[in-house]
Write an enzyme that holds these catalytic residues in place. Structure first.
Site, short mmCIF file in Angstrom:
data_model
loop_
_atom_site.label_atom_id
_atom_site.label_comp_id
_atom_site.label_asym_id
_atom_site.label_seq_id
_atom_site.Cartn_x
_atom_site.Cartn_y
_atom_site.Cartn_z
CB CYS A 143 44.99 9.71 66.65
SG CYS A 143 44.10 9.11 68.09
CB CYS A 197 51.34 5.34 61.54
SG CYS A 197 52.52 4.87 62.81
CB CYS A 198 46.71 6.81 63.85
SG CYS A 198 47.62 8.30 64.33
CB CYS A 204 53.31 11.82 66.54
SG CYS A 204 53.63 10.59 65.28
CB CYS A 239 53.63 8.12 69.26
SG CYS A 239 52.49 6.71 69.33
#
Length: 240
Positions: A228, A117-118, A203, A200
């Site tokens: 990240c 996702c990162c 997170c 985000c």
């Protein structure tokens, strides 16, 4: 590149933070960028650049999962300085494939999913933002996390093949907050609610008394996996 680093570091010695940014903007004209996520440190550097009309392109990564407070700071910064902040978005097909295959919150399920996702939302857009540039300005400070204490204020980024400069690398958090107060700089109010580091929304949580500076980022993971990948030379891969 080692010799280039030494030469630039020598030229920067003794200069003020503003003069350092001016020197780099002239030396790397048209090929210097600053990345902001609208946190304390980044707002300080944005002020230094915009208030002094230093020709450094400012950009941000619009992940699609930011806090409402972050969007407020973004908009207010545009209003105050009347200068552009360029947004880089994830590629639509990569986001769609990831969400269609694993759902909108797959990052909670494993470190691998979170890194994917990162990569999709941050690393890939960052590479586009940095492409063609020769120096990247960041808001990194040495005391932010243990692994960053081994970094230098000017360094070669092997993964992105450019120089990185951290103009407030040796500032303390108190110095950052004092500068914001003295210059009436707009900042993210989540900082006042226990969020020293803001990423985000899904997170990031507030940090409890006694916890590490970055404990609020990816809190469900082991403490050793808190980066990240934006400031790592390790490549992250997108799962097919």
């Amino acid at each position: 590149m080692e010799q280039l680093e030494k030469n630039i570091k020598a030229e920067l010695t003794g200069l003020t933070t503003i003069d350092k940014l001016w020197y780099l903007a002239r030396k790397f004209e048209g090929k210097i960028v600053f990345s902001t996520s609208f946190g304390w440190e980044d707002q300080v550097i944005t002020h230094l650049i915009f208030a002094n009309n230093i020709p450094i392109k400012v950009f941000t990564l619009e992940t699609g999962r930011l806090f409402p407070e972050t969007y407020y700071v973004w908009n207010r910064t545009l209003e105050v300085y009347q200068q552009p902040i360029h947004a880089y978005y994830p590629q639509t097909d990569l986001v769609q494939n990831m969400v269609n295959m694993k759902g909108p919150n797959s990052f909670y399920e494993s470190v691998e999913n979170r890194k994917e996702c990162c990569y999709v939302r941050k690393i890939e857009p960052l590479k586009r933002a940095l492409n063609g540039n020769e120096i990247w300005i960041t808001g990194i400070r040495a005391e932010q996390s243990p692994n960053r204490e081994d970094m230098k204020d000017l360094e070669w980024d092997e993964g992105n093949q450019l120089l990185k400069f951290h103009p407030i690398f040796n500032w303390t958090l108190d110095e950052v907050k004092q500068y914001i107060k003295e210059n009436n700089i707009v900042y993210n109010t989540l900082h006042d609610k226990g969020f020293p580091s803001i990423g985000c929304a899904p997170c990031t949580r507030a940090v409890q008394p006694g916890e590490d500076f970055r404990a609020g980022r990816w809190w469900w993971e082991d403490q050793s996996k808190k980066e990240c990948g934006l400031h790592s030379t390790t490549e992250l891969k997108v799962e097919s």
